[in-house]
Design an enzyme around this catalytic site. Structure first.
Site, PDB file in Angstrom:
ATOM      1  N   ARG A  15       0.844  -1.213   0.000  1.00 12.65           N
ATOM      2  CA  ARG A  15       0.000   0.000   0.000  1.00 12.65           C
ATOM      3  C   ARG A  15       0.872   1.253   0.000  1.00 12.65           C
ATOM      4  NH1 ARG A  15      -2.187   0.078   6.290  1.00 12.65           N
ATOM      5  NH2 ARG A  15      -0.572   1.506   6.974  1.00 12.65           N
ATOM      6  N   VAL A  64      10.253  -7.816   8.014  1.00 15.67           N
ATOM      7  CA  VAL A  64      11.657  -7.489   7.725  1.00 15.67           C
ATOM      8  C   VAL A  64      12.495  -7.333   8.995  1.00 15.67           C
ATOM      9  CG1 VAL A  64      11.284  -6.475   5.433  1.00 15.67           C
ATOM     10  CG2 VAL A  64      11.183  -4.998   7.464  1.00 15.67           C
ATOM     11  N   TYR A 155      11.300   7.351  15.539  1.00 16.92           N
ATOM     12  CA  TYR A 155      11.194   7.383  14.071  1.00 16.92           C
ATOM     13  C   TYR A 155      12.347   8.193  13.454  1.00 16.92           C
ATOM     14  CZ  TYR A 155       8.879   8.121   9.520  1.00 16.92           C
ATOM     15  OH  TYR A 155       8.571   8.163   8.184  1.00 16.92           O
TER      16      TYR A 155
HETATM   17  P1  NAI Z   1       2.078   2.789   4.977  1.00 16.98           P
HETATM   18  O1  NAI Z   1       1.794   2.634   6.421  1.00 16.98           O
HETATM   19  O2  NAI Z   1       0.951   3.141   4.062  1.00 16.98           O
HETATM   20  O3  NAI Z   1       2.793   1.466   4.411  1.00 16.98           O
HETATM   21  C1  NAI Z   1       3.793   0.846   5.109  1.00 16.98           C
HETATM   22  C2  NAI Z   1       4.178  -0.430   4.437  1.00 16.98           C
HETATM   23  O4  NAI Z   1       5.212  -1.037   5.215  1.00 16.98           O
HETATM   24  C3  NAI Z   1       3.057  -1.432   4.333  1.00 16.98           C
HETATM   25  O5  NAI Z   1       3.087  -2.020   3.046  1.00 16.98           O
HETATM   26  C4  NAI Z   1       3.396  -2.486   5.376  1.00 16.98           C
HETATM   27  O6  NAI Z   1       2.989  -3.793   4.995  1.00 16.98           O
HETATM   28  C5  NAI Z   1       4.910  -2.402   5.407  1.00 16.98           C
HETATM   29  N1  NAI Z   1       5.474  -2.859   6.670  1.00 16.98           N
HETATM   30  C6  NAI Z   1       5.275  -2.346   7.912  1.00 16.98           C
HETATM   31  N2  NAI Z   1       5.922  -3.086   8.834  1.00 16.98           N
HETATM   32  C7  NAI Z   1       6.557  -4.081   8.160  1.00 16.98           C
HETATM   33  C8  NAI Z   1       7.378  -5.177   8.546  1.00 16.98           C
HETATM   34  N3  NAI Z   1       7.691  -5.396   9.826  1.00 16.98           N
HETATM   35  N4  NAI Z   1       7.838  -6.006   7.584  1.00 16.98           N
HETATM   36  C9  NAI Z   1       7.535  -5.807   6.284  1.00 16.98           C
HETATM   37  N5  NAI Z   1       6.752  -4.789   5.857  1.00 16.98           N
HETATM   38  C10 NAI Z   1       6.277  -3.942   6.775  1.00 16.98           C
HETATM   39  O7  NAI Z   1       3.243   3.870   4.894  1.00 16.98           O
HETATM   40  P2  NAI Z   1       3.699   4.887   3.755  1.00 16.98           P
HETATM   41  O8  NAI Z   1       3.193   6.227   4.098  1.00 16.98           O
HETATM   42  O9  NAI Z   1       3.434   4.325   2.422  1.00 16.98           O
HETATM   43  O10 NAI Z   1       5.279   4.932   4.041  1.00 16.98           O
HETATM   44  C11 NAI Z   1       6.211   4.160   3.341  1.00 16.98           C
HETATM   45  C12 NAI Z   1       7.604   4.565   3.799  1.00 16.98           C
HETATM   46  O11 NAI Z   1       7.798   5.949   3.571  1.00 16.98           O
HETATM   47  C13 NAI Z   1       7.855   4.336   5.290  1.00 16.98           C
HETATM   48  O12 NAI Z   1       9.161   3.903   5.507  1.00 16.98           O
HETATM   49  C14 NAI Z   1       7.662   5.720   5.876  1.00 16.98           C
HETATM   50  O13 NAI Z   1       8.384   5.876   7.077  1.00 16.98           O
HETATM   51  C15 NAI Z   1       8.221   6.568   4.757  1.00 16.98           C
HETATM   52  N6  NAI Z   1       7.756   7.942   4.792  1.00 16.98           N
HETATM   53  C16 NAI Z   1       6.418   8.228   4.668  1.00 16.98           C
HETATM   54  C17 NAI Z   1       5.987   9.522   4.723  1.00 16.98           C
HETATM   55  C18 NAI Z   1       4.557   9.891   4.578  1.00 16.98           C
HETATM   56  O14 NAI Z   1       4.252  11.080   4.762  1.00 16.98           O
HETATM   57  N7  NAI Z   1       3.651   8.974   4.258  1.00 16.98           N
HETATM   58  C19 NAI Z   1       6.936  10.634   4.941  1.00 16.98           C
HETATM   59  C20 NAI Z   1       8.307  10.214   5.056  1.00 16.98           C
HETATM   60  C21 NAI Z   1       8.690   8.913   4.976  1.00 16.98           C
END
Ligand code: NAI
Length: 245
Positions: A15, A64, A155
């Protein structure tokens, strides 16, 4: 189709940003191995989107943060796809609270997934790419890792750590023609930031007055994964509508 025949591993591909990254890489012709934590339905939705493109795509459930589980899954991906050319460490979580109420497990859980998770993946991918003498590693950090953020000691530490890891791996693997870069997004509209969407104090902090789209981050990942970025390594690229400048 600049990534024709390449294989990409994307963690957190079920996602949000990870899903958009999978789609952008598939659009460029890459085969996709996506890793997700637990929501099989969401992973299946991403696979459905990828089925529009003439590429191979498979989803793997894997935590992971677990070294052995990650080792088994990456080994299986390598066997099944034959190579690993692009690795996007995108899996991440937040557990925000002020330091005063942050428990040790709030800290360790976030670091275990966001930082150690990337190490666990790269521990397997690194020798594959080193042997191939090619590859692109893209780590999804955050502006919180550059600026710090109240309520995000865990974080921000994990995301700053990811930047140190990125630069160290970039230095180790540059002689083999492998690039390792980090992306530092600001607010991107996904499930993770749902609580902040349209909040005036958030919008006021962003010069562009809007959140970013997952597709905008994905376009940057696709660029860094492509031959157009062959001479870029050890870089941290902000994508934040000007928030952290
Ligand atoms: P989200 O919460 O929509 O998706 C997170 C994804 O990580 C999911 O697919 C989930 O299955 C996976 N995940 C979580 N824990 C896991 C684990 N233990 N093992 C394997 N997979 C795991 O988050 P989003 O917003 O798409 O964020 C993606 C990345 O971008 C993250 O690393 C987040 O920290 C980073 N990020 C997001 C920002 C935002 O504003 N949405 C801003 C800056 C960084």
């Amino acid at each position: 189709m600049m990534l024709n025949g390449k294989t990409a591993v994307v963690t957190g591909g079920s996602r949000g940003i990870g899903r958009a990254v999978c789609v952008a890489l598939a659009q460029a012709g890459a085969n996709l191995a996506l890793i997700y934590a637990g929501n099989a339905e969401k992973a299946e939705e991403t696979l459905q989107m990828l089925s529009e493109y003439p590429v191979q795509a498979k989803a793997y459930r894997c935590n992971v943060a677990d070294f052995e589980e990650t080792k088994a899954v990456i080994t299986e991906i390598h066997k099944s796809f034959g190579s690993i050319d692009i690795c996007v460490n995108n899996a991440g979580i937040t557990r925000d609270k002020l330091m005063l109420s942050m428990k040790p497990e709030d800290f360790s859980t976030v670091v275990d997934i966001n930082l150690t998770g990337a190490f666990n993946v790269l521990k397997q991918v690194y020798p594959v790419m080193a042997k191939q003498r090619s590859g692109k590693i893209i780590n999804i950090s955050s502006v919180a890792g550059l600026m710090g953020n109240a309520g995000q000691v865990n974080y921000a530490a994990s995301k700053a750590g990811l930047i140190g890891m990125t630069k160290s791996i970039a230095k180790e693997l540059a002689p083999r023609g492998i690039c390792c870069n980090a992306i530092a997004p600001g607010f991107i509209a996904t499930d993770m930031t749902e609580a902040f969407q349209d909040k005036p104090e958030v919008m006021n902090a962003i010069p562009m007055k809007r959140m970013g789209k997952p597709e905008e981050v994905a376009a940057l990942v696709a660029f860094l994964a492509s031959p157009m970025a062959d001479y870029i390594t050890g870089e941290v690229i902000r994508i934040d509508g000007g928030m952290a400048m």
